[in-house]
Design a protein around this motif. Structure first.
Motif, short mmCIF file in Angstrom:
data_model
loop_
_atom_site.label_atom_id
_atom_site.label_comp_id
_atom_site.label_asym_id
_atom_site.label_seq_id
_atom_site.Cartn_x
_atom_site.Cartn_y
_atom_site.Cartn_z
N ASP A 91 -53.73 0.65 -56.31
CA ASP A 91 -55.12 0.72 -56.76
C ASP A 91 -56.04 1.23 -55.66
OD1 ASP A 91 -54.57 -0.17 -59.32
OD2 ASP A 91 -55.12 -2.25 -58.90
N TRP B 180 -55.42 4.95 -55.16
CA TRP B 180 -55.93 5.68 -56.33
C TRP B 180 -57.46 5.72 -56.31
CZ3 TRP B 180 -53.13 8.72 -59.22
CH2 TRP B 180 -53.64 9.18 -60.43
N SER B 181 -58.08 4.60 -55.98
CA SER B 181 -59.55 4.51 -55.97
C SER B 181 -60.18 5.42 -54.93
CB SER B 181 -59.99 3.07 -55.70
OG SER B 181 -59.61 2.25 -56.77
N ARG B 182 -59.50 5.61 -53.82
CA ARG B 182 -60.08 6.49 -52.78
C ARG B 182 -59.65 7.95 -52.98
NH1 ARG B 182 -56.46 3.28 -49.73
NH2 ARG B 182 -54.70 4.52 -48.99
#
Length: 94
Positions: free
Chosen positions: A25, A28-30
């Protein structure tokens, strides 16, 4: 093989899954698709050894999505399927 060993491997996978999800996560978020794909690839081996077929299929699909150009709808669907499979394996309601 041995049912006891398989149970132990599945317990290890369940124990590792929350930390792996956090790392995936975060990557993926960055926007670190390569980092997410690499984490997914490491998790793939554990799912394969444990015979976690549903999780294995979701990881495989999500890893392929992470290594391809952006398609937000396909990305969101792959991420959601991965999270549902993780929740099922850990015994959380999906």
């Amino acid at each position: 093989g041995d049912p006891g060993i398989l149970a132990d491997l599945r317990a290890l996978l369940r124990a590792e899954l929350p930390a792996a999800q956090t790392r995936i996560d975060a990557a993926w978020s960055r926007g670190d698709r390569v980092g997410a794909a690499d984490e997914l690839h490491r998790l793939l081996a554990g799912a394969r050894y444990c015979g976690a077929a549903r999780l294995l299929a979701c990881i495989d699909q999500f890893e392929r999505r992470a290594r391809q150009p952006d398609e937000p709808n396909a990305d969101a669907a792959a991420l959601a399927a991965f999270k549902r499979a993780c929740d099922r394996l850990m015994g959380h309601p999906a």
